[in-house]
Motif scaffolding. Structure first.
Motif, PDB file in Angstrom:
ATOM      1  N   SER A   1       2.082   0.779  -4.828  1.00 64.20           N
ATOM      2  CA  SER A   1       1.747   1.947  -4.012  1.00 64.20           C
ATOM      3  C   SER A   1       0.231   2.093  -3.859  1.00 64.20           C
ATOM      4  CB  SER A   1       2.351   3.199  -4.655  1.00 64.20           C
ATOM      5  OG  SER A   1       1.853   4.350  -4.040  1.00 64.20           O
ATOM      6  N   VAL A   2      -0.500   1.797  -4.917  1.00 66.02           N
ATOM      7  CA  VAL A   2      -1.953   1.957  -4.880  1.00 66.02           C
ATOM      8  C   VAL A   2      -2.608   0.935  -3.950  1.00 66.02           C
ATOM      9  CG1 VAL A   2      -4.069   1.891  -6.249  1.00 66.02           C
ATOM     10  CG2 VAL A   2      -2.013   2.924  -7.195  1.00 66.02           C
ATOM     11  N   VAL A   3      -2.124  -0.306  -3.971  1.00 63.84           N
ATOM     12  CA  VAL A   3      -2.793  -1.349  -3.186  1.00 63.84           C
ATOM     13  C   VAL A   3      -2.203  -1.524  -1.791  1.00 63.84           C
ATOM     14  CG1 VAL A   3      -3.536  -2.693  -5.180  1.00 63.84           C
ATOM     15  CG2 VAL A   3      -1.327  -3.159  -4.147  1.00 63.84           C
ATOM     16  N   SER A   4      -1.124  -0.815  -1.481  1.00 62.69           N
ATOM     17  CA  SER A   4      -0.462  -1.109  -0.209  1.00 62.69           C
ATOM     18  C   SER A   4      -1.180  -0.460   0.975  1.00 62.69           C
ATOM     19  CB  SER A   4       0.988  -0.657  -0.244  1.00 62.69           C
ATOM     20  OG  SER A   4       1.113   0.642   0.294  1.00 62.69           O
ATOM     21  N   GLY A   5      -1.806   0.713   0.770  1.00 68.06           N
ATOM     22  CA  GLY A   5      -2.382   1.419   1.905  1.00 68.06           C
ATOM     23  C   GLY A   5      -1.311   2.066   2.780  1.00 68.06           C
ATOM     24  N   HIS A   6      -0.040   1.891   2.421  1.00 70.13           N
ATOM     25  CA  HIS A   6       1.093   2.531   3.108  1.00 70.13           C
ATOM     26  C   HIS A   6       1.119   2.250   4.597  1.00 70.13           C
ATOM     27  CE1 HIS A   6       2.348   4.760  -0.457  1.00 70.13           C
ATOM     28  NE2 HIS A   6       1.065   4.768  -0.736  1.00 70.13           N
ATOM     29  N   LEU A   7       0.931   1.000   4.978  1.00 66.51           N
ATOM     30  CA  LEU A   7       1.037   0.639   6.388  1.00 66.51           C
ATOM     31  C   LEU A   7       2.494   0.304   6.684  1.00 66.51           C
ATOM     32  CD1 LEU A   7      -2.102  -1.648   6.717  1.00 66.51           C
ATOM     33  CD2 LEU A   7      -1.944   0.818   6.609  1.00 66.51           C
ATOM     34  N   ARG A   8       3.133   1.221   7.397  1.00 69.43           N
ATOM     35  CA  ARG A   8       4.548   1.059   7.680  1.00 69.43           C
ATOM     36  C   ARG A   8       4.779  -0.232   8.468  1.00 69.43           C
ATOM     37  NH1 ARG A   8       7.355   6.340   9.960  1.00 69.43           N
ATOM     38  NH2 ARG A   8       5.411   6.342  11.054  1.00 69.43           N
ATOM     39  N   GLY A   9       5.755  -1.019   8.050  1.00 70.51           N
ATOM     40  CA  GLY A   9       6.044  -2.257   8.764  1.00 70.51           C
ATOM     41  C   GLY A   9       5.139  -3.399   8.356  1.00 70.51           C
ATOM     42  N   LYS A  10       4.123  -3.141   7.531  1.00 70.96           N
ATOM     43  CA  LYS A  10       3.216  -4.213   7.119  1.00 70.96           C
ATOM     44  C   LYS A  10       3.170  -4.341   5.603  1.00 70.96           C
ATOM     45  CE  LYS A  10       0.662  -5.564  10.913  1.00 70.96           C
ATOM     46  NZ  LYS A  10      -0.284  -4.878  11.770  1.00 70.96           N
ATOM     47  N   THR A  11       2.858  -3.252   4.920  1.00 79.06           N
ATOM     48  CA  THR A  11       2.689  -3.353   3.465  1.00 79.06           C
ATOM     49  C   THR A  11       3.660  -2.456   2.699  1.00 79.06           C
ATOM     50  OG1 THR A  11       1.010  -1.627   3.411  1.00 79.06           O
ATOM     51  CG2 THR A  11       0.236  -3.873   3.719  1.00 79.06           C
ATOM     52  N   HIS A  12       4.724  -2.040   3.363  1.00 78.35           N
ATOM     53  CA  HIS A  12       5.748  -1.270   2.644  1.00 78.35           C
ATOM     54  C   HIS A  12       6.763  -2.223   2.022  1.00 78.35           C
ATOM     55  CE1 HIS A  12       5.675   3.134   4.254  1.00 78.35           C
ATOM     56  NE2 HIS A  12       4.725   2.870   3.395  1.00 78.35           N
ATOM     57  N   THR A  13       6.891  -2.181   0.692  1.00 74.76           N
ATOM     58  CA  THR A  13       8.009  -2.873   0.052  1.00 74.76           C
ATOM     59  C   THR A  13       9.199  -1.924   0.068  1.00 74.76           C
ATOM     60  OG1 THR A  13       7.351  -2.028  -2.087  1.00 74.76           O
ATOM     61  CG2 THR A  13       6.499  -4.194  -1.473  1.00 74.76           C
ATOM     62  N   MET A  14      10.330  -2.370  -0.435  1.00 75.01           N
ATOM     63  CA  MET A  14      11.518  -1.511  -0.378  1.00 75.01           C
ATOM     64  C   MET A  14      11.317  -0.185  -1.111  1.00 75.01           C
ATOM     65  SD  MET A  14      14.490  -4.360  -0.594  1.00 75.01           S
ATOM     66  CE  MET A  14      15.884  -3.255  -0.719  1.00 75.01           C
TER      67      MET A  14
END
Lengths: 300, 356
Positions: free
Chosen positions: A236-249
């Motif tokens: 969650s910290v490293v993802s940046g929450h880019l939907r469709g790009k860096t969201h894991t399940m």
């Protein structure tokens, strides 16, 4: 090889060997036994079975159609793909690391060995959020390598590589932790024997060491895979929450829940739960094979 | 033994194949090279705060259609949502935002001040201080208003449980806090000490501080905790629309704060991949008649109400508002006095923790 393999697997198989009944069983002991069994089941039901059931109930609340609609969404598929992609890198990376580390620790004496053992446990000791922040501090724009990476147009955090790195970090003790005690217990006798009979390094590893540790390795891989797919905090910290790009399940589940999309959130969560159940099934199968092999090898 | 080995080998291989078969193509963040028609393809990343998810879902679709018609370029718009403070931090740390649509100008100021991604005078580049829409803070209560909550002072009563997020991480929470403070200043003839005591007695009634606006809404609505939720007006109206008018109702206080969520283009990021023109068109489209109509439909008060559907405008209650500039001398001052480490909010929280 029989007896040594038996002792080698003791660590893991012990839990499944039939527990010898207490000597001089009395009504008291029987009563206690039932109490403990009851408490265990009640606890499991409360913290595990009820929430698991709730996930499936919520997911199916509006019927099967709504359930499957949750997967008719490119964001869901990209989250599933990223999760599997991450596990596909993290698990093999941890197998290589786990084998190398446990081999070195169990079979050789060297300076700094205890430090290495302690460091392997580090990811268990720090909070996952901190594990993620470490990478932000290293690779973020204001971090150590951030400006250099940016000038070379390399994106690590807030992109797939960051997700993979964070996952490798939180999972890397899992394989090594399974192998180290086992390999330490086995010692180096068999390898020395193989070497004295003229086997090379690779041959010794493949024909002597690997057969001895394969079930523990498999077990570590399963644990590692489960954690890699389910990790939330660090990712969650490293993802940046880019939907469709860096969201894991797991991140996708959170996002759906926050969008009042409860059925879809629980549907994706149920898929994660099913992956966990499948993992558990494979784990049980592995243990069963392990035990059978023990029995086989115990017979002359 | 050989049987065992082959079993292990085949199951391992099967696992690997299953895993690796479905990854790499999408996992690596693909740059904007996807084939598009016309004059090519452009990707935009809009980094936004919590309650705008539904708004930008619709707005993005409308913008895509319009931009493709006008320029022949296809657009993909990626979204990121979270607490405004957290989102600003992520952009500073390297999230490649092309457009910012955050809760508070202060958060964008932080980005401009700490990086060279956009100029520090960003807020004067668009009309209405770069705010295509505004909103305010209202109360969301249970149907029938069982606790009789009508104005700010009811929040300070004993036995009322108030739900609001943490001002440290949430922009909405900072507005909630300042709205209460501004009300108290009026009521007590600008006596700062009395205002502080009043705000403290409200926070005494807060059982838990959520991390963001949406988090607190779900705590209140879905988990049924608390008697009153301090919420963005748009968030409260959306919660009622999504989760049932039979369970909740809105209470509009006698006076509240004007919330001004601004938008900005992140020049350097957008220019670095040829998306500057698209990013500028994107924020300008928010001000267009179509953009203003969509904004109003998603419960934000449009800058130009004449473009909105009158039916949508009817949902907004009449409420007297003050601004952060009027009462607190702007965001930098409000932030330093109240929310920075050791600020008034911290002092209040410490006193409450020690039972004082």
């Amino acid at each position: 090889m029989g007896p040594s393999a038996a002792s080698a697997h003791r660590g893991i198989a012990a839990g499944h060997a039939a527990a010898p009944r207490l000597q001089g069983t009395t009504a008291d002991a029987r009563w206690l036994e039932w109490l403990f069994i009851g408490v265990s089941w009640a606890f499991l039901a409360l913290v595990l079975l009820v929430p698991l059931g709730a996930v499936f109930c919520e997911a199916l609340r509006e019927g099967l159609r709504a359930y499957f609609d949750a997967f008719d969404d490119p964001y869901a598929w990209s989250a599933i793909r990223l999760t599997l992609f991450t596990a596909a890198i993290a698990v093999p990376a941890n197998v290589v690391f786990g084998l190398a580390a446990s081999w070195a620790i169990a079979k050789f004496e060297f300076r700094g060995k205890t430090v290495l053992i302690t460091l392997i446990d580090l990811p268990f000791a720090v909070a996952p959020v901190v594990s993620g922040l470490i990478y932000v501090l290293l690779f973020g724009m204001t971090g150590w390598f951030g400006p250099w990476l940016a000038s070379h147009d390399i994106q690590i955090i807030f992109a797939a590589p960051g997700v993979v790195l964070a996952t490798i970090f939180v999972t890397f003790p899992l394989v090594a932790r399974e192998l180290i005690p086992l390999m330490q217990e086995q010692g180096t006798d068999e390898e020395e024997a193989a070497a004295s009979l003229g086997a090379g390094g690779w041959q010794t590893f493949r024909r002597v060491t690997l057969p001895n540790i394969k079930w523990a390795l498999m077990y570590g891989v399963i644990l590692c895979n489960a954690r890699a797919m389910g990790e939330f905090g660090a990712v969650s910290v490293v993802s940046g929450h880019l939907r469709g790009k860096t969201h894991t399940m797991p991140l996708h589940v959170e996002s759906l829940y926050n969008e009042y999309n409860f059925v879809a959130a629980f549907a994706v969560a149920s898929l994660l739960a099913m992956l966990a159940v499948a993992t558990l099934a494979v784990k049980t199968a592995v243990q069963w094979r392990m035990q059978r092999e023990l029995q086989d090898s115990a017979e002359p | 033994m050989s049987l065992n080995r082959s079993w292990l080998l085949s199951s391992t291989l099967a696992l690997m194949a299953a895993l690796s078969g479905c990854g790499p193509a999408d996992g690596a963040a693909a740059p904007s090279t996807a084939a598009g028609k016309g004059r090519g393809h452009v990707t935009l990343l809009n980094v936004s705060y919590d309650p705008t998810r539904e708004l930008y879902e619709e707005f993005n679709a409308a913008f895509k259609r319009q931009y493709e018609r006008q320029t022949g370029q296809t657009v993909t718009i990626d979204q990121s949502h979270g607490g405004a403070g957290k989102q600003a931090r992520a952009v500073i740390d390297g999230v490649k935002a092309d457009v910012l649509t955050l809760a508070i100008g202060y958060d964008i100021d932080q980005i401009a001040r700490r990086t060279d991604l956009l100029p520090t005078d960003w807020q004067s580049r668009l009309e209405n201080n770069s705010c295509p829409y505004t909103t305010t803070i209202v109360f969301l209560v249970r149907r029938g208003n069982p606790k009789g909550i009508n104005d700010w002072e009811d929040l300070a009563r004993d036995g009322v449980e108030v739900i609001t997020p943490n001002p440290k991480t949430s922009g909405g929470a900072r507005y909630n806090y300042l709205a209460a403070w501004g009300y108290a200043l009026r009521k007590f003839g600008h006596d700062e000490l009395k205002a502080r005591a009043f705000v403290k007695s409200i926070y005494k009634n807060v059982p838990v501080l959520g991390s963001g606006a949406r988090d607190s809404t779900i705590t209140f609505v879905q988990r049924g905790q608390g008697d009153v939720l301090l919420a963005w007006e748009n968030e409260a109206l959306l919660a009622i629309a999504q989760l049932g008018a039979d369970a909740l109702e809105i209470v509009v206080p006698s006076v509240s704060i004007l919330a001004e969520p601004p938008v900005a283009v992140v020049d350097k990021n957008a220019a670095s991949h040829g998306a500057l023109a698209a990013a500028q068109a994107y924020v300008r489209y928010l001000y267009s008649p179509e953009g203003q109509r969509i904004v109003a439909r998603h419960y934000y008060r449009p800058y130009q109400p004449r473009f909105a559907d009158p039916e949508d405008l009817k949902r907004f209650a009449k409420v007297e508002t003050f601004t952060v500039n009027d009462v607190f001398g702007g965001w930098p001052r409000a932030q330093a006095q109240h929310f920075d480490d050791g600020g008034v909010f911290d002092v209040i929280q410490n006193e409450l923790a020690q039972g004082r």
